[in-house]
Design a protein around this motif. Structure first.
Motif, PDB file in Angstrom:
ATOM      1  N   LEU A  72      -3.960   2.682   7.019  1.00 61.05           N
ATOM      2  CA  LEU A  72      -3.024   2.133   6.036  1.00 61.05           C
ATOM      3  C   LEU A  72      -1.710   2.894   6.177  1.00 61.05           C
ATOM      4  O   LEU A  72      -1.688   4.126   6.058  1.00 61.05           O
ATOM      5  CB  LEU A  72      -3.579   2.287   4.624  1.00 61.05           C
ATOM      6  CG  LEU A  72      -2.694   1.783   3.488  1.00 61.05           C
ATOM      7  CD1 LEU A  72      -2.521   0.279   3.547  1.00 61.05           C
ATOM      8  CD2 LEU A  72      -3.279   2.208   2.134  1.00 61.05           C
ATOM      9  N   VAL A  73      -0.632   2.182   6.467  1.00 62.06           N
ATOM     10  CA  VAL A  73       0.658   2.838   6.711  1.00 62.06           C
ATOM     11  C   VAL A  73       1.714   2.282   5.757  1.00 62.06           C
ATOM     12  O   VAL A  73       1.614   1.149   5.279  1.00 62.06           O
ATOM     13  CB  VAL A  73       1.106   2.663   8.177  1.00 62.06           C
ATOM     14  CG1 VAL A  73       0.069   3.254   9.123  1.00 62.06           C
ATOM     15  CG2 VAL A  73       1.352   1.197   8.526  1.00 62.06           C
ATOM     16  N   GLU A  74       2.740   3.109   5.520  1.00 62.37           N
ATOM     17  CA  GLU A  74       3.808   2.723   4.602  1.00 62.37           C
ATOM     18  C   GLU A  74       5.147   2.572   5.294  1.00 62.37           C
ATOM     19  O   GLU A  74       6.083   2.014   4.705  1.00 62.37           O
ATOM     20  CB  GLU A  74       3.930   3.753   3.483  1.00 62.37           C
ATOM     21  CG  GLU A  74       2.687   3.843   2.603  1.00 62.37           C
ATOM     22  CD  GLU A  74       2.825   4.876   1.508  1.00 62.37           C
ATOM     23  OE1 GLU A  74       3.826   5.636   1.528  1.00 62.37           O
ATOM     24  OE2 GLU A  74       1.954   4.916   0.622  1.00 62.37           O
ATOM     25  N   GLY A  75       5.258   3.079   6.521  1.00 64.84           N
ATOM     26  CA  GLY A  75       6.542   3.034   7.207  1.00 64.84           C
ATOM     27  C   GLY A  75       6.360   3.003   8.709  1.00 64.84           C
ATOM     28  O   GLY A  75       5.233   2.938   9.214  1.00 64.84           O
ATOM     29  N   THR A  86      -0.695  -2.677   5.953  1.00 62.10           N
ATOM     30  CA  THR A  86       0.447  -2.213   5.164  1.00 62.10           C
ATOM     31  C   THR A  86       0.684  -3.128   3.974  1.00 62.10           C
ATOM     32  O   THR A  86       0.381  -4.323   4.017  1.00 62.10           O
ATOM     33  CB  THR A  86       1.730  -2.117   6.017  1.00 62.10           C
ATOM     34  OG1 THR A  86       2.723  -1.414   5.266  1.00 62.10           O
ATOM     35  CG2 THR A  86       2.284  -3.504   6.371  1.00 62.10           C
ATOM     36  N   ARG A  87       1.261  -2.522   2.912  1.00 57.18           N
ATOM     37  CA  ARG A  87       1.725  -3.280   1.753  1.00 57.18           C
ATOM     38  C   ARG A  87       3.244  -3.187   1.647  1.00 57.18           C
ATOM     39  O   ARG A  87       3.809  -3.542   0.619  1.00 57.18           O
ATOM     40  CB  ARG A  87       1.053  -2.748   0.481  1.00 57.18           C
ATOM     41  CG  ARG A  87      -0.463  -2.744   0.553  1.00 57.18           C
ATOM     42  CD  ARG A  87      -1.122  -2.533  -0.777  1.00 57.18           C
ATOM     43  NE  ARG A  87      -1.079  -3.763  -1.563  1.00 57.18           N
ATOM     44  CZ  ARG A  87      -1.760  -3.948  -2.700  1.00 57.18           C
ATOM     45  NH1 ARG A  87      -2.536  -2.986  -3.169  1.00 57.18           N
ATOM     46  NH2 ARG A  87      -1.663  -5.083  -3.369  1.00 57.18           N
ATOM     47  N   THR A  88       3.886  -2.722   2.716  1.00 60.11           N
ATOM     48  CA  THR A  88       5.328  -2.526   2.733  1.00 60.11           C
ATOM     49  C   THR A  88       6.032  -3.775   3.250  1.00 60.11           C
ATOM     50  O   THR A  88       5.910  -4.116   4.434  1.00 60.11           O
ATOM     51  CB  THR A  88       5.710  -1.327   3.623  1.00 60.11           C
ATOM     52  OG1 THR A  88       5.037  -0.162   3.158  1.00 60.11           O
ATOM     53  CG2 THR A  88       7.214  -1.107   3.608  1.00 60.11           C
ATOM     54  N   LEU A 111      -0.451  -7.836   1.279  1.00 58.82           N
ATOM     55  CA  LEU A 111      -0.934  -6.949   2.331  1.00 58.82           C
ATOM     56  C   LEU A 111      -1.037  -7.728   3.627  1.00 58.82           C
ATOM     57  O   LEU A 111      -1.426  -8.902   3.629  1.00 58.82           O
ATOM     58  CB  LEU A 111      -2.300  -6.369   1.958  1.00 58.82           C
ATOM     59  CG  LEU A 111      -2.969  -5.469   3.006  1.00 58.82           C
ATOM     60  CD1 LEU A 111      -3.685  -4.290   2.329  1.00 58.82           C
ATOM     61  CD2 LEU A 111      -3.972  -6.265   3.854  1.00 58.82           C
TER      62      LEU A 111
END
Length: 246
Positions: A72-75, A86-88, A111
């Motif tokens: 799970l990544v944010e950036g 990701t949810r970004t 997501l």
């Protein structure tokens, strides 16, 4: 604009082909990996053309190891493993392939995911691992949309007994004896993925297939057909900056 293969997945996404780039020889023309031995400047231009189709977003990618780890990544960045979630919004996820299957996921509660599924990833359950990670986030995996990109087809993927034993042990009997080669089998990875998706409860109307065999299609790269001297394609997916209307 480079051509992209798409499905009804309701977010920006696509699967590249080997068309629309500047590479030459066995890498012609849209090779997206400098690790193949291609000219890095040509690869960079090919990548620029693909990213242009998505508006030059930030990118999260993988150092793929033919495993089942899903991160799970944010950036933006590069992670070791074979899956990203990701949810970004606005972050483009990518996986590289040249016979393995690229899988793209979308959950309506915001997501997306991208998975690299070779035979080890399939039999190890990378799709199921991704769905577990999604459920752990408090999201219902039953709501997931799944897009299966092009990969080597069941009529072309010859493997040995040690591989089919792993699939039989996993309850994935998606193989048959190869009539042209004693002791060899033909393995259908896409059928195995569809069985796993069904067993996990994904809705049939939310599973989308490109339905192309990389080994058969000349406009796609194939590691096996080209005996290792070939390019790489990307599977790509991104949450849009504005919510998707369903």
């Amino acid at each position: 604009m480079v051509p992209l293969l798409t499905t009804p997945l309701p977010v920006p996404h696509g699967f590249t082909t080997r068309l629309g780039g500047v590479s030459e020889g066995p890498f012609a023309s849209l090779n997206l990996s400098a690790a193949t031995g291609d000219d890095p400047e040509r690869v960079a231009e090919n990548q620029r053309r693909v990213l242009a189709a998505f508006g030059y977003p930030e990118v999260a990618g993988l150092k793929q190891v033919h495993g089942t780890e899903v991160r799970l990544v944010e950036g933006p960045g590069v992670w070791e493993g074979d899956g990203l979630l990701t949810r970004t919004p606005g972050l483009l996820l990518r996986v590289g392939v040249a016979d393995c299957y690229p899988l793209l996921l979308y959950h309506p509660e915001g997501l997306v995911g991208a998975l690299h599924a070779g035979w080890r990833g399939v039999v190890g359950g990378i799709l199921l691992e991704a769905l577990k990670r999604i459920e752990a986030l408090g999201l219902d995996p039953w709501e997931v949309h799944l897009a299966i990109g092009p990969g080597i087809g069941g009529a072309c993927y010859q493997v040995g007994e040690e591989v089919v034993e792993r699939f039989a042990e996993a309850g994935l009997r998606t193989f048959r004896k190869d009539p042209s080669a004693p002791g060899k089998y033909l393995l259908d990875l896409e059928k195995a993925l569809l069985l796993q998706a069904k067993e996990a409860g994904l809705r049939e109307e939310r599973i989308y297939r490109v339905g192309l065999c990389t080994h058969c299609a000349p406009h796609l790269f194939s590691h096996r057909r080209d005996r290792g001297r070939t390019g790489r394609m990307w599977g790509l997916v991104m949450l849009p900056l504005t919510p998707v209307a369903e």
